[in-house]
Write a protein that holds these residues in place. Sequence first.
Motif, PDB file in Angstrom:
ATOM      1  N   UNK B 138       0.812  -1.223   0.000  1.00 43.60           N
ATOM      2  CA  UNK B 138       0.000   0.000   0.000  1.00 43.60           C
ATOM      3  C   UNK B 138       0.846   1.275   0.000  1.00 43.60           C
ATOM      4  N   UNK B 139       2.134   1.135   0.290  1.00 48.31           N
ATOM      5  CA  UNK B 139       3.008   2.313   0.286  1.00 48.31           C
ATOM      6  C   UNK B 139       3.464   2.658  -1.133  1.00 48.31           C
ATOM      7  N   UNK B 141       1.829   2.958  -4.222  1.00 48.88           N
ATOM      8  CA  UNK B 141       1.158   3.948  -5.083  1.00 48.88           C
ATOM      9  C   UNK B 141       1.553   5.409  -4.808  1.00 48.88           C
ATOM     10  N   UNK B 144       5.145   5.923  -6.211  1.00 49.70           N
ATOM     11  CA  UNK B 144       5.277   5.988  -7.678  1.00 49.70           C
ATOM     12  C   UNK B 144       4.715   7.315  -8.211  1.00 49.70           C
ATOM     13  N   UNK B 145       3.616   7.778  -7.560  1.00 49.94           N
ATOM     14  CA  UNK B 145       3.017   9.037  -8.004  1.00 49.94           C
ATOM     15  C   UNK B 145       3.922  10.219  -7.664  1.00 49.94           C
ATOM     16  N   UNK B 158       4.220  13.873 -20.452  1.00 48.65           N
ATOM     17  CA  UNK B 158       3.197  12.994 -19.893  1.00 48.65           C
ATOM     18  C   UNK B 158       3.542  11.514 -20.111  1.00 48.65           C
ATOM     19  N   UNK B 162       4.535   8.885 -17.175  1.00 43.05           N
ATOM     20  CA  UNK B 162       3.720   7.686 -16.964  1.00 43.05           C
ATOM     21  C   UNK B 162       4.606   6.437 -16.966  1.00 43.05           C
ATOM     22  N   UNK B 163       5.579   6.419 -17.884  1.00 43.99           N
ATOM     23  CA  UNK B 163       6.496   5.266 -17.938  1.00 43.99           C
ATOM     24  C   UNK B 163       7.333   5.190 -16.661  1.00 43.99           C
ATOM     25  N   UNK B 165       6.439   6.298 -13.733  1.00 40.96           N
ATOM     26  CA  UNK B 165       5.524   5.836 -12.682  1.00 40.96           C
ATOM     27  C   UNK B 165       5.394   4.315 -12.737  1.00 40.96           C
ATOM     28  N   UNK B 166       5.274   3.782 -13.944  1.00 40.17           N
ATOM     29  CA  UNK B 166       5.125   2.326 -14.100  1.00 40.17           C
ATOM     30  C   UNK B 166       6.381   1.593 -13.643  1.00 40.17           C
ATOM     31  N   UNK B 169       6.649   1.654  -9.867  1.00 37.66           N
ATOM     32  CA  UNK B 169       5.606   0.774  -9.331  1.00 37.66           C
ATOM     33  C   UNK B 169       6.030  -0.694  -9.420  1.00 37.66           C
ATOM     34  N   UNK B 170       6.478  -1.087 -10.620  1.00 40.04           N
ATOM     35  CA  UNK B 170       6.809  -2.501 -10.824  1.00 40.04           C
ATOM     36  C   UNK B 170       8.028  -2.922  -9.995  1.00 40.04           C
ATOM     37  N   UNK B 173       6.980  -2.988  -6.252  1.00 35.40           N
ATOM     38  CA  UNK B 173       6.101  -4.139  -5.996  1.00 35.40           C
ATOM     39  C   UNK B 173       6.904  -5.434  -5.938  1.00 35.40           C
TER      40      UNK B 173
END
Lengths: 118, 267
Positions: B138-139, B141, B144-145, B158, B162-163, B165-166, B169-170, B173
């Motif tokens: 939960x930490x 998101x 990454x933002x 943009x 976005x890339x 951020x992805x 995130x990955x 995770x």
Amino acid sequence: MESQIELSFEDIRGKQCAKLIRFIGDLDATNIEFVLEKVCNLINEGIVNIIADFKQLRYVNSTGLGILLHFSKTAREKGGCFKIANINENVYEIIEIIGATTLLEIYDDLDEATAALT
Amino acid sequence: MTTQRMEIDIQEVPGAEGVAILHFSGDLISESVRRINECFSAVGKKGKTYAIVDMTEVSLISSAALGEFMGCRKRLIEQHGDLVFSGLDLEMRTKLNLMGATKIFRIYTDIRTALNSYKWEIERQPEKIHVSFPPYLKIVPPLRQLVSRIARQKGYGNRDSFRIETIVDEICNNAVEHGKPGADDLIDLSVIIDPDKIEIDVRNMSDPDKVASLTALLLPENAEVDKLKPDVKRGRGLTLIKMLSDKLSVECTDRGTSVRVKKVREE
């Protein structure tokens, strides 16, 4: 601190065993269980023709994409379909990179997706 | 109404040799023009080409004084520098806006922000972020933002944001999911954003059994592993990172596993 995802469900006029699901927010590892439960329940209740409206889906990661593939496979196995419409270009790129554009039924808008429902 | 005498205090910035901070106070009126000019000449002679004009204590600025600032700015720009304002209150900012100056000068809320902008744009110093976080999904998101927003703030487009951020995130995770079972060790996320590229490093204490499969996925012959199997819900993260980044490496030591990604700015 989980990502926010909202799902809203609507009937599709003139279509049997069908629902429109609007995805609002981010679909990621923190909320896939919630989404999985809601959509699988629907499929198990016999609603096997699903159109997913991604107009307000801002983000999807690999885990989120995994469950979209799962919905598509499960719906097909039950004689239905899982169609996606109004996808934003960033989310589309993720699906494209993973090579899933051929596995998912993707339409430009809701009208096209609805017309493709049998 | 009596005018307040203009005062100028010039401050040098250690570690930013080309910068001078000019603290103005009082009323900047037509009689001040000559001193403003002399002040900027003195700054120029010291080799300073980037002037941050601190207006916090300024009570009035005339069009003549503003015109002088424009002239000084032009000379600094010719030397690849700039003259920027900081610390304007709302009234002063509105006045500059009415005079059309906000279209010419860059205005920062404070000196620190102006300095950061100098370091980024002129010295091209990277922005560094380091976060240690417990291994909870939960930490990820908000993390990454945060990185994506900073990238956007730094001028990344943009699509690039976005890339980024992805990728964050990955990797995060993966670090949470592949961490040593039962371990509460913190995960370290380090990000270096510079104008041309972003480097991301995530370090954790990995489960040794999972490290082998992680490094195996990086082998060229395994690049397409599982990515097209519709019945597999997970395991596409690393494939996605590889496709979105320009360089990906994994290093395993007794201090943990470090996954490093370099992403070149495209937009």
